[in-house]
Scaffold this motif. Sequence first.
Motif, PDB file in Angstrom:
ATOM      1  N   ALA A  61      43.450  36.089  36.894  1.00 50.49           N
ATOM      2  CA  ALA A  61      42.625  36.448  38.045  1.00 50.49           C
ATOM      3  C   ALA A  61      43.350  37.602  38.732  1.00 50.49           C
ATOM      4  O   ALA A  61      44.536  37.833  38.482  1.00 50.49           O
ATOM      5  N   ASN A  70      42.580  41.435  41.295  1.00 49.27           N
ATOM      6  CA  ASN A  70      41.890  42.240  42.297  1.00 49.27           C
ATOM      7  C   ASN A  70      40.827  43.158  41.695  1.00 49.27           C
ATOM      8  O   ASN A  70      40.462  44.165  42.289  1.00 49.27           O
ATOM      9  N   GLY A  71      40.330  42.818  40.522  1.00 49.37           N
ATOM     10  CA  GLY A  71      39.261  43.605  39.909  1.00 49.37           C
ATOM     11  C   GLY A  71      39.721  44.880  39.225  1.00 49.37           C
ATOM     12  O   GLY A  71      38.894  45.668  38.776  1.00 49.37           O
ATOM     13  N   GLU A  72      41.017  45.057  39.106  1.00 49.83           N
ATOM     14  CA  GLU A  72      41.564  46.264  38.480  1.00 49.83           C
ATOM     15  C   GLU A  72      41.751  46.074  36.981  1.00 49.83           C
ATOM     16  O   GLU A  72      41.810  44.960  36.472  1.00 49.83           O
ATOM     17  N   VAL A  78      40.257  43.508  32.375  1.00 45.24           N
ATOM     18  CA  VAL A  78      40.055  43.538  33.826  1.00 45.24           C
ATOM     19  C   VAL A  78      40.345  42.154  34.371  1.00 45.24           C
ATOM     20  O   VAL A  78      39.863  41.150  33.846  1.00 45.24           O
ATOM     21  N   ALA A  79      41.138  42.104  35.438  1.00 41.37           N
ATOM     22  CA  ALA A  79      41.448  40.841  36.109  1.00 41.37           C
ATOM     23  C   ALA A  79      40.487  40.686  37.282  1.00 41.37           C
ATOM     24  O   ALA A  79      40.673  41.279  38.340  1.00 41.37           O
ATOM     25  N   LYS A  80      39.440  39.913  37.061  1.00 40.90           N
ATOM     26  CA  LYS A  80      38.420  39.694  38.085  1.00 40.90           C
ATOM     27  C   LYS A  80      38.962  38.841  39.226  1.00 40.90           C
ATOM     28  O   LYS A  80      39.995  38.204  39.096  1.00 40.90           O
ATOM     29  N   ALA A  81      38.215  38.792  40.315  1.00 41.02           N
ATOM     30  CA  ALA A  81      38.638  38.036  41.493  1.00 41.02           C
ATOM     31  C   ALA A  81      38.662  36.532  41.246  1.00 41.02           C
ATOM     32  O   ALA A  81      39.400  35.803  41.904  1.00 41.02           O
ATOM     33  N   GLU A  82      37.867  36.056  40.298  1.00 40.55           N
ATOM     34  CA  GLU A  82      37.870  34.643  39.951  1.00 40.55           C
ATOM     35  C   GLU A  82      38.593  34.463  38.610  1.00 40.55           C
ATOM     36  O   GLU A  82      38.702  35.388  37.826  1.00 40.55           O
ATOM     37  N   TRP A  83      39.074  33.245  38.351  1.00 38.64           N
ATOM     38  CA  TRP A  83      39.770  32.977  37.098  1.00 38.64           C
ATOM     39  C   TRP A  83      38.857  33.188  35.901  1.00 38.64           C
ATOM     40  O   TRP A  83      37.698  32.801  35.934  1.00 38.64           O
ATOM     41  N   SER A  84      39.391  33.799  34.870  1.00 34.62           N
ATOM     42  CA  SER A  84      38.626  33.974  33.639  1.00 34.62           C
ATOM     43  C   SER A  84      39.569  33.911  32.443  1.00 34.62           C
ATOM     44  O   SER A  84      40.767  34.124  32.579  1.00 34.62           O
ATOM     45  N   ILE A 127      40.345  35.594  28.887  1.00 34.64           N
ATOM     46  CA  ILE A 127      40.126  36.841  28.162  1.00 34.64           C
ATOM     47  C   ILE A 127      40.759  36.711  26.791  1.00 34.64           C
ATOM     48  O   ILE A 127      41.950  36.404  26.676  1.00 34.64           O
TER      49      ILE A 127
END
Length: 189
Positions: free
Chosen positions: A106, A108-110, A133-139, A141
């Motif tokens: 997760a 900051n969307g960068e 990309v590290a989205k604001a919520e856990w994902s 990849i």
Amino acid sequence: MLLTVLIGSLGGVSQAAGNDGLIDDRSSGTFRASIGSEWRLVSDQVMGGRSSGQMRTDKFQGRECLRMLGDVSTENNGGFLQIALDLAAGKRIDASEFDGVLLQVAGNGEAYKLHLRTSDLSMPWQSYRAGFVAKAEWSEIRIPFADLEAYRSGRAFRPQRLTRIGLVAIGREFHADLCVAGVRFYRAE
């Protein structure tokens, strides 16, 4: 369910023997990964750059994680922050039974990069890379080994020769905030 590392009898090769391919599930609560080695922060300051950051254990959205925070600066020919993990204490890991790396992240969307190193590479700037990309919520990849691109090397990627993994904020000026809750090798279903 830790990744079992068996010391091989040929040339310092360790076999990734665990069925689940676990590298780190952040259960230690320290900088120590599940495989026993320690994460460390590396910045471009080792070559005179001006990026600054920190690595810490943290809790983000209810999950234990390793967090890299800082500012990437391209001043003075710099431009990176990295959290890095040596995979087998001076040996290499054979991950050829797996298809890639799975990250639980997760942020900051960068955009960030996965850098893998093998014993085929001799210069510190060489690696095999793929972006995410590290989205604001856990994902989760999945980065297939087949998607890795050689950086400053003409050598093909060989998963049986892995030595290091890095998660990197690189190449442009931005604020890095990357949380990592898990890293493992995976098999395609």
